[in-house]
Design a protein around this motif. Structure first.
Motif, PDB file in Angstrom:
ATOM      1  N   LYS A   7       0.830  -1.201   0.000  1.00 45.37           N
ATOM      2  CA  LYS A   7       0.000   0.000   0.000  1.00 45.37           C
ATOM      3  C   LYS A   7       0.860   1.245   0.000  1.00 45.37           C
ATOM      4  N   GLU A   8       1.948   1.180   0.761  1.00 52.46           N
ATOM      5  CA  GLU A   8       2.848   2.335   0.820  1.00 52.46           C
ATOM      6  C   GLU A   8       3.452   2.614  -0.545  1.00 52.46           C
ATOM      7  N   ASN A   9       3.858   1.559  -1.276  1.00 52.61           N
ATOM      8  CA  ASN A   9       4.416   1.732  -2.606  1.00 52.61           C
ATOM      9  C   ASN A   9       3.392   2.320  -3.553  1.00 52.61           C
ATOM     10  N   ASN A  10       2.146   1.815  -3.492  1.00 57.03           N
ATOM     11  CA  ASN A  10       1.107   2.315  -4.374  1.00 57.03           C
ATOM     12  C   ASN A  10       0.834   3.785  -4.118  1.00 57.03           C
ATOM     13  N   PHE A  11       0.985   4.205  -2.847  1.00 56.03           N
ATOM     14  CA  PHE A  11       0.761   5.609  -2.520  1.00 56.03           C
ATOM     15  C   PHE A  11       1.828   6.482  -3.162  1.00 56.03           C
ATOM     16  N   LEU A  12       3.045   5.976  -3.209  1.00 53.37           N
ATOM     17  CA  LEU A  12       4.138   6.752  -3.768  1.00 53.37           C
ATOM     18  C   LEU A  12       4.092   6.801  -5.292  1.00 53.37           C
ATOM     19  N   LEU A  13       3.580   5.759  -5.917  1.00 52.98           N
ATOM     20  CA  LEU A  13       3.623   5.658  -7.372  1.00 52.98           C
ATOM     21  C   LEU A  13       2.359   6.216  -8.012  1.00 52.98           C
ATOM     22  N   SER A  14       2.539   6.794  -9.189  1.00 48.09           N
ATOM     23  CA  SER A  14       1.388   7.227  -9.971  1.00 48.09           C
ATOM     24  C   SER A  14       0.731   5.994 -10.593  1.00 48.09           C
ATOM     25  N   PRO A  15      -0.523   6.095 -11.057  1.00 52.77           N
ATOM     26  CA  PRO A  15      -1.162   4.942 -11.713  1.00 52.77           C
ATOM     27  C   PRO A  15      -0.348   4.436 -12.902  1.00 52.77           C
ATOM     28  N   GLU A  16       0.257   5.356 -13.652  1.00 46.78           N
ATOM     29  CA  GLU A  16       1.043   4.967 -14.827  1.00 46.78           C
ATOM     30  C   GLU A  16       2.301   4.198 -14.424  1.00 46.78           C
ATOM     31  N   GLN A  17       2.953   4.655 -13.348  1.00 50.47           N
ATOM     32  CA  GLN A  17       4.150   3.960 -12.867  1.00 50.47           C
ATOM     33  C   GLN A  17       3.800   2.587 -12.300  1.00 50.47           C
ATOM     34  N   ASN A  18       2.697   2.528 -11.574  1.00 52.07           N
ATOM     35  CA  ASN A  18       2.268   1.259 -10.992  1.00 52.07           C
ATOM     36  C   ASN A  18       1.926   0.244 -12.081  1.00 52.07           C
ATOM     37  N   ALA A  19       1.241   0.713 -13.137  1.00 52.08           N
ATOM     38  CA  ALA A  19       0.902  -0.172 -14.259  1.00 52.08           C
ATOM     39  C   ALA A  19       2.161  -0.677 -14.953  1.00 52.08           C
ATOM     40  N   LEU A  20       3.150   0.197 -15.097  1.00 52.66           N
ATOM     41  CA  LEU A  20       4.406  -0.188 -15.741  1.00 52.66           C
ATOM     42  C   LEU A  20       5.105  -1.298 -14.959  1.00 52.66           C
ATOM     43  N   LEU A  21       5.154  -1.154 -13.643  1.00 56.05           N
ATOM     44  CA  LEU A  21       5.785  -2.179 -12.805  1.00 56.05           C
ATOM     45  C   LEU A  21       5.069  -3.519 -12.923  1.00 56.05           C
ATOM     46  N   LEU A  22       3.748  -3.491 -12.863  1.00 54.63           N
ATOM     47  CA  LEU A  22       2.979  -4.736 -12.919  1.00 54.63           C
ATOM     48  C   LEU A  22       3.108  -5.412 -14.281  1.00 54.63           C
ATOM     49  N   LEU A  23       3.021  -4.631 -15.354  1.00 55.62           N
ATOM     50  CA  LEU A  23       3.062  -5.202 -16.703  1.00 55.62           C
ATOM     51  C   LEU A  23       4.443  -5.715 -17.088  1.00 55.62           C
ATOM     52  N   SER A  24       5.476  -5.245 -16.393  1.00 53.79           N
ATOM     53  CA  SER A  24       6.827  -5.690 -16.740  1.00 53.79           C
ATOM     54  C   SER A  24       7.154  -7.066 -16.161  1.00 53.79           C
ATOM     55  N   ASN A  25       6.278  -7.601 -15.300  1.00 52.64           N
ATOM     56  CA  ASN A  25       6.488  -8.961 -14.800  1.00 52.64           C
ATOM     57  C   ASN A  25       6.392  -9.960 -15.948  1.00 52.64           C
ATOM     58  N   LYS A  26       7.245 -10.969 -15.898  1.00 52.41           N
ATOM     59  CA  LYS A  26       7.239 -11.977 -16.959  1.00 52.41           C
ATOM     60  C   LYS A  26       5.913 -12.719 -17.007  1.00 52.41           C
ATOM     61  N   MET A  27       5.370 -13.029 -15.830  1.00 50.16           N
ATOM     62  CA  MET A  27       4.080 -13.706 -15.732  1.00 50.16           C
ATOM     63  C   MET A  27       3.148 -12.877 -14.857  1.00 50.16           C
ATOM     64  N   LEU A  28       1.871 -12.821 -15.234  1.00 51.60           N
ATOM     65  CA  LEU A  28       0.869 -12.100 -14.448  1.00 51.60           C
ATOM     66  C   LEU A  28      -0.083 -13.102 -13.804  1.00 51.60           C
ATOM     67  N   ASP A  29      -0.257 -12.984 -12.472  1.00 53.04           N
ATOM     68  CA  ASP A  29      -1.245 -13.839 -11.820  1.00 53.04           C
ATOM     69  C   ASP A  29      -2.604 -13.134 -11.841  1.00 53.04           C
ATOM     70  N   ASN A  30      -3.632 -13.808 -11.355  1.00 51.40           N
ATOM     71  CA  ASN A  30      -4.994 -13.269 -11.420  1.00 51.40           C
ATOM     72  C   ASN A  30      -5.154 -11.987 -10.602  1.00 51.40           C
ATOM     73  N   LEU A  31      -4.487 -11.924  -9.444  1.00 54.03           N
ATOM     74  CA  LEU A  31      -4.568 -10.718  -8.618  1.00 54.03           C
ATOM     75  C   LEU A  31      -3.962  -9.517  -9.336  1.00 54.03           C
ATOM     76  N   GLN A  32      -2.820  -9.740  -9.990  1.00 53.36           N
ATOM     77  CA  GLN A  32      -2.170  -8.656 -10.733  1.00 53.36           C
ATOM     78  C   GLN A  32      -3.025  -8.213 -11.921  1.00 53.36           C
ATOM     79  N   LYS A  33      -3.661  -9.169 -12.586  1.00 50.50           N
ATOM     80  CA  LYS A  33      -4.532  -8.824 -13.717  1.00 50.50           C
ATOM     81  C   LYS A  33      -5.728  -7.998 -13.251  1.00 50.50           C
ATOM     82  N   THR A  34      -6.286  -8.369 -12.105  1.00 51.13           N
ATOM     83  CA  THR A  34      -7.424  -7.623 -11.558  1.00 51.13           C
ATOM     84  C   THR A  34      -7.012  -6.201 -11.197  1.00 51.13           C
ATOM     85  N   GLU A  35      -5.841  -6.075 -10.560  1.00 50.09           N
ATOM     86  CA  GLU A  35      -5.349  -4.749 -10.183  1.00 50.09           C
ATOM     87  C   GLU A  35      -5.069  -3.902 -11.422  1.00 50.09           C
TER      88      GLU A  35
END
Length: 409
Positions: A7-35
């Motif tokens: 939660k602390e990381n999400n507060f620091l990051l903009s939506p665009e930065q947060n999306a970039l971090l999540l999408l750069s994962n090699k594999m996406l799980d269901n929780l990450q896809k939902t987020e």
């Protein structure tokens, strides 16, 4: 505890930065896809800013593939077009470098030149299982110093490579102070995208600062192959330390460096004994601070499986992780960290002095381009280099002269 940190990381990051971090994962799980679905569906999500972040951090190939596979219905047509044009470029560029890489490896093998690949296509294939998930700009090869001149002659006579920036310094001087020599191969005179090969005799700094790493690497390297062509590979703990030193040297300014580090940790599957060897070598090479810098970031942003005791050992010999993440309020670019100079990252007075001498002996290309001095005044680059290094550190880390004086004390 983990949830609180996230939660602390999400507060620091903009939506665009947060999306970039999540999408750069090699594999996406269901929780990450939902987020991601929630983030990308936001009315205030800035797709142009997101594209800019993807480009600046050299993550757009893997990010674009994730978007096309999972969220094609959310991708605006103009952004889709920009990504697709870039992807066509990477297909062409990486294919060119792949062909040249294999030619060089075969040439060096035939002439008995020991070769270790640094980063690039070899690492991309091992970590991402293809050649097009990363942007590759050049071919980096580590070669023993006695074979460098032979390698230069072979690249020129057999494959048509020439020095990119013929230096006025003697090769013996370059071999002592520098780490590599860049050669390019143009298919025609006005070729704006030539093949680039960097011949390294040291991986990160120079043969003196990298001495213990080089001794360990060449002594413990083993034979392997790339696309059926023999080459040598360094031990996995040495390769991890190289990625840590390389990324820290560039202050982890691109998340692609951090993603490679995270994926390498997953791929290598280090045991407890492996981690102990990493720590032992980090201190032996004088790279313990580089090690903490990169591992702390990888743990924070990608939740890499790094044992907590390993980080605690490294912290005891430098600073706490909280200090690394105390970015100035004006800082908004990823990763959100306090600016750390290379001078701070070397952990002994001897290596600090050698690094200062190297930096003053060879000023940065930015300083040379900005302040073009005639050869008889080239000695002025020494105070210029010192001035801009000190000024840059003050600007990034101190909000006032008073704070700077306090830190110096």
């Amino acid at each position: 505890m983990k949830t609180k940190k996230k939660k602390e990381n999400n507060f620091l990051l903009s939506p665009e930065q947060n999306a970039l971090l999540l999408l750069s994962n090699k594999m996406l799980d269901n929780l990450q896809k939902t987020e991601l679905l929630k983030i990308l569906s936001r009315q205030d999500f800035d797709w142009h800013q997101f594209f800019k972040f993807s480009f600046l951090h050299s993550l757009w190939p893997i990010v674009y593939n994730k978007l096309k596979d999972n969220f094609p219905f959310l991708l605006p047509p103009d952004i889709d077009l920009k990504f697709s044009l870039l992807y066509k470029h990477i297909l062409k560029r990486n294919s060119l470098l792949l062909d040249e890489f294999k030619k060089i490896l075969f040439l060096f093998h035939e002439d008995g030149i020991q070769t270790i690949s640094l980063k690039g296509l070899d690492l991309c294939q091992r970590l991402y299982e293809d050649f097009f998930s990363k942007t590759i700009t050049d071919i980096d090869l580590l070669v023993p110093i006695p074979d460098i001149q032979k390698a230069i002659v072979l690249l020129h006579s057999k494959l048509g490579y020439n020095p990119y920036n013929p230096s006025s310094f003697k090769l013996s001087s370059l071999f002592f102070w520098e780490k590599d020599l860049t050669l390019i191969k143009k298919n025609f005179e006005e070729d704006l995208a030539p093949s680039i090969c960097e011949l390294h005799w040291a991986p990160c700094f120079n043969r003196v600062l990298d001495k213990r790493f080089l001794e360990s690497t060449w002594e413990e390297s083993s034979m392997s192959a790339f696309e059926g062509i023999p080459l040598q590979r360094m031990p996995k703990e040495n390769e991890l330390l190289f990625l840590l030193a390389h990324g820290s040297k560039h202050r982890w300014e691109k998340l692609s460096y951090l993603l490679d580090l995270h994926q390498f940790i997953l791929w290598a599957n280090f045991s407890q004994q492996d981690w102990q060897r990493v720590i032992e070598k980090a201190f032996r090479f004088g790279w313990s601070r580089f090690c903490l810098f990169g591992l702390a970031l990888s743990k924070k942003y990608y939740e890499s499986p790094i044992p907590e005791p390993i980080l605690e050992v490294l912290e005891r010999h430098w600073i706490k992780r909280e200090t690394l993440f105390s970015a100035p309020p004006k800082s908004s670019s990823l990763p959100l960290i306090r600016h750390v100079t290379l001078f701070e990252l070397f952990d002994s007075k001897k290596t600090k002095c050698l690094f200062i001498l190297k930096s003053l002996r060879f000023p940065s290309s930015e300083i040379v381009k900005t302040y073009r001095l005639p050869s008889f005044l080239s000695f002025l680059y020494i105070p210029l280099s010192a001035f801009f290094t000190i000024r840059g550190w003050i600007q990034r880390n101190c909000n006032s002269l008073r704070e700077f004086i306090r830190r110096v004390k």
